[in-house]
Write a protein that holds these residues in place. Structure first.
Motif, short mmCIF file in Angstrom:
data_model
loop_
_atom_site.label_atom_id
_atom_site.label_comp_id
_atom_site.label_asym_id
_atom_site.label_seq_id
_atom_site.Cartn_x
_atom_site.Cartn_y
_atom_site.Cartn_z
N ILE A 196 56.69 -1.71 101.06
CA ILE A 196 55.76 -0.89 99.71
C ILE A 196 55.73 0.51 99.33
O ILE A 196 56.19 1.29 98.16
N VAL A 197 56.48 0.99 100.51
CA VAL A 197 57.45 2.57 99.44
C VAL A 197 58.75 2.08 98.70
O VAL A 197 58.89 2.79 97.63
N GLN A 198 59.61 1.02 98.62
CA GLN A 198 60.67 0.36 97.85
C GLN A 198 59.62 0.01 96.69
O GLN A 198 60.25 0.26 95.25
N LEU A 199 58.25 -0.02 96.05
CA LEU A 199 58.05 -0.62 95.42
C LEU A 199 56.83 0.90 94.56
O LEU A 199 56.83 1.07 93.45
N GLU A 200 56.77 1.39 95.02
CA GLU A 200 56.37 2.92 95.01
C GLU A 200 57.61 3.81 94.36
O GLU A 200 56.76 4.61 94.36
N SER A 201 58.64 3.84 95.09
CA SER A 201 59.44 4.88 94.86
C SER A 201 59.97 5.38 93.86
O SER A 201 59.57 4.86 93.09
N THR A 202 60.10 6.70 92.85
CA THR A 202 60.57 7.04 92.02
C THR A 202 61.53 8.18 91.43
O THR A 202 62.09 8.27 90.95
N GLY A 203 62.19 7.59 93.06
CA GLY A 203 63.47 8.50 93.08
C GLY A 203 63.49 9.81 92.99
O GLY A 203 64.51 10.77 92.88
N ASP A 204 61.97 11.04 93.16
CA ASP A 204 61.80 12.43 93.53
C ASP A 204 61.89 12.25 94.45
O ASP A 204 61.05 11.88 94.83
N PRO A 205 62.68 13.72 95.62
CA PRO A 205 62.63 12.98 97.14
C PRO A 205 61.05 13.04 97.10
O PRO A 205 60.39 13.68 98.07
N GLU A 206 60.85 15.00 97.27
CA GLU A 206 59.76 15.36 97.17
C GLU A 206 58.65 14.50 96.66
O GLU A 206 57.55 14.04 97.69
N GLN A 207 58.65 13.54 95.69
CA GLN A 207 57.65 13.15 95.67
C GLN A 207 57.21 11.58 96.46
O GLN A 207 56.38 11.10 96.74
N ASP A 208 58.63 11.05 96.70
CA ASP A 208 58.43 10.12 97.03
C ASP A 208 58.04 10.10 98.60
O ASP A 208 57.56 10.15 99.81
N LEU A 209 58.91 11.59 99.56
CA LEU A 209 58.62 11.96 100.75
C LEU A 209 56.43 12.05 100.59
O LEU A 209 56.33 11.51 101.87
N LYS A 210 55.96 12.45 100.07
CA LYS A 210 54.40 12.56 99.76
C LYS A 210 54.06 11.50 99.59
O LYS A 210 52.85 10.70 100.05
N THR A 211 54.44 10.42 98.69
CA THR A 211 54.15 8.85 98.62
C THR A 211 54.07 8.50 99.71
O THR A 211 52.98 7.56 100.24
N PHE A 212 55.14 8.68 100.58
CA PHE A 212 55.60 7.93 101.81
C PHE A 212 54.31 8.33 103.16
O PHE A 212 54.43 7.29 103.64
N LEU A 213 54.16 9.68 102.72
CA LEU A 213 52.79 10.08 103.70
C LEU A 213 51.19 9.50 103.10
O LEU A 213 51.01 8.85 103.93
N GLY A 214 51.26 10.04 101.80
CA GLY A 214 50.12 8.82 101.00
C GLY A 214 50.25 7.74 101.56
O GLY A 214 48.60 7.47 101.63
N LEU A 215 50.63 6.66 101.38
CA LEU A 215 50.94 5.14 101.67
C LEU A 215 49.70 5.37 103.55
O LEU A 215 49.14 4.34 104.01
N ILE A 216 50.01 5.90 104.29
CA ILE A 216 48.90 6.16 105.48
C ILE A 216 48.18 6.75 105.27
O ILE A 216 46.72 6.54 106.03
N LEU A 217 48.25 7.71 104.21
CA LEU A 217 46.61 8.58 105.20
C LEU A 217 45.80 8.54 103.96
O LEU A 217 44.70 8.98 103.88
N ASP A 218 46.52 8.08 102.28
CA ASP A 218 45.23 8.09 101.43
C ASP A 218 44.47 6.75 102.05
O ASP A 218 45.45 6.10 102.33
N ASP A 219 44.15 6.51 100.45
CA ASP A 219 43.49 5.24 100.65
C ASP A 219 45.04 3.99 100.11
O ASP A 219 46.30 4.47 99.63
N LEU A 220 44.85 2.63 101.01
CA LEU A 220 46.04 1.86 100.92
C LEU A 220 45.80 1.70 98.80
O LEU A 220 45.00 1.59 98.42
N PRO A 221 47.66 1.25 98.35
CA PRO A 221 47.83 1.05 97.15
C PRO A 221 46.77 -0.04 97.10
O PRO A 221 46.74 -0.83 97.78
N ASP A 222 46.01 -0.69 95.79
CA ASP A 222 45.70 -2.02 95.70
C ASP A 222 46.23 -3.18 95.54
O ASP A 222 46.44 -2.71 94.55
#
Lengths: 211, 211
Positions: free
Chosen positions: B75-101
């Motif tokens: 999932i991380v690979q699929l969602e990665s943008t290449g921007d470290p700050e964004q990717d770090l937040k996405t990474f954490l969000g994958l667990i804490l936010d609603d899961l991607p559909d």
């Protein structure tokens, strides 16, 4: 009496005896092996005395969550120095470092493991989840109080006390969970990281020196 | 194939079918109700096929820990943008936010609860504790990689990547534990606090403006 050392001397009454016995039985037998009979035996009370106090295991464990918070408060009170930074570190250290030597206190690993095991029961128990929301909230209030004190005394930066205390609580839970479920003792390193967080995020640098 | 969407389409082989079935059965029946028969039924395989792959429940769940890490990586690979700050937040969000559909993905609460329940088994299981030390380490390496990228790109401050990733992992575990065992949905507030931590502790302020 709130200034008594936790788990030292004789329990004040049969309620406290049952709580202490629950603490010991949880560590000795784990959640799966925790029975009313074992708790009654451990407390040296009859099962009927037990049922005079509690409806059953669930009722007991809801009280136990509050008991643990109260014991923790007692230790914090005993260890408090009045300095917010020091007290905040002491507070966290009480859980992550070795426990202070209060005579009959059990070893840290056993305590953290039984806390995690008990907490995981909330996954399938709505009443436990409600109670943990409540005790977590109370726990966070302890942090919040220390943070507000530090801000008032000019020792801490003007952070959001509520949010920072939620952060500390989250770190603490994460440290406990990892420590109880890994074999490489991460608590020591985590402790250093937390102290660093407090120093960087909270403590105001004394730019004027010690004068 | 590592670029496949997790849990979508048919499983590649019976190993993956069993892993997916374990994931579903854990959420449906909880750890206590997790049986080889139920997993075999869920995977539409015979028990003998199951035992061709695994010695039993413990062996299965050790593999399952690795499977979950691998799914997460996908999932991380699929969602990665290449921007470290964004990717770090996405990474954490994958667990804490609603899961991607992703079609058949289950709801977040059920996933977090089953993760906590499984993890708590490590309290009484030395092999689980060993495996969790290992998967936690691997997980922290993901954070570390993103932090190192950010430092190299001048986006992040010159923090200690190892220690900061341990901090993020600790926060994440604490958030998961609280979310799964409280009834007041603390993940949302915790998520904001984590983003704040990343912004304050990691991200270098662009003092020169956007030029």
């Amino acid at each position: 009496m709130s200034d008594r050392i936790p788990f030292a001397g004789d329990p004040e009454d049969s309620h406290e005896a049952i709580m202490r016995a629950t603490f010991c039985a949880l560590q000795e037998y784990g959640y799966a092996g925790l029975s009313i009979q074992r708790i009654a035996d451990e407390a040296d009370l009859s099962k009927s005395t037990f049922y005079h106090h509690f409806d059953g295991k669930e009722d007991l464990l809801l009280s136990f969550q509050e008991f643990m918070l109260a014991q923790f408060d007692r230790i914090v009170q005993l260890e408090s120095t009045g300095d917010p930074e020091q007290d905040l570190k002491t507070f966290l250290g009480l859980i992550l470092d070795d426990l202070p030597d209060y005579g009959e206190m059990p070893e840290k690993d056993a305590v953290l493991r039984s806390l995690v095991e008990l907490r995981a029961q909330a996954v399938h128990n709505a009443e436990f989840r409600e109670k943990y929301a409540e005790t977590d909230e109370q726990f966070a209030k302890r942090f919040e109080g220390l943070i507000r004190d530090g801000i008032e005394q000019g020792e801490f930066a003007d952070v959001d006390p509520e949010r920072t205390s939620q952060m500390l609580l989250t770190i603490l839970h994460g440290a406990i969970l990892q420590h109880a479920t890994r074999d490489d003792d991460p608590a020591v390193e985590i402790r250093e990281t937390i102290d660093e967080y407090i120093e960087q995020h909270l403590v105001v640098e004394d730019v004027a020196g010690d004068a």
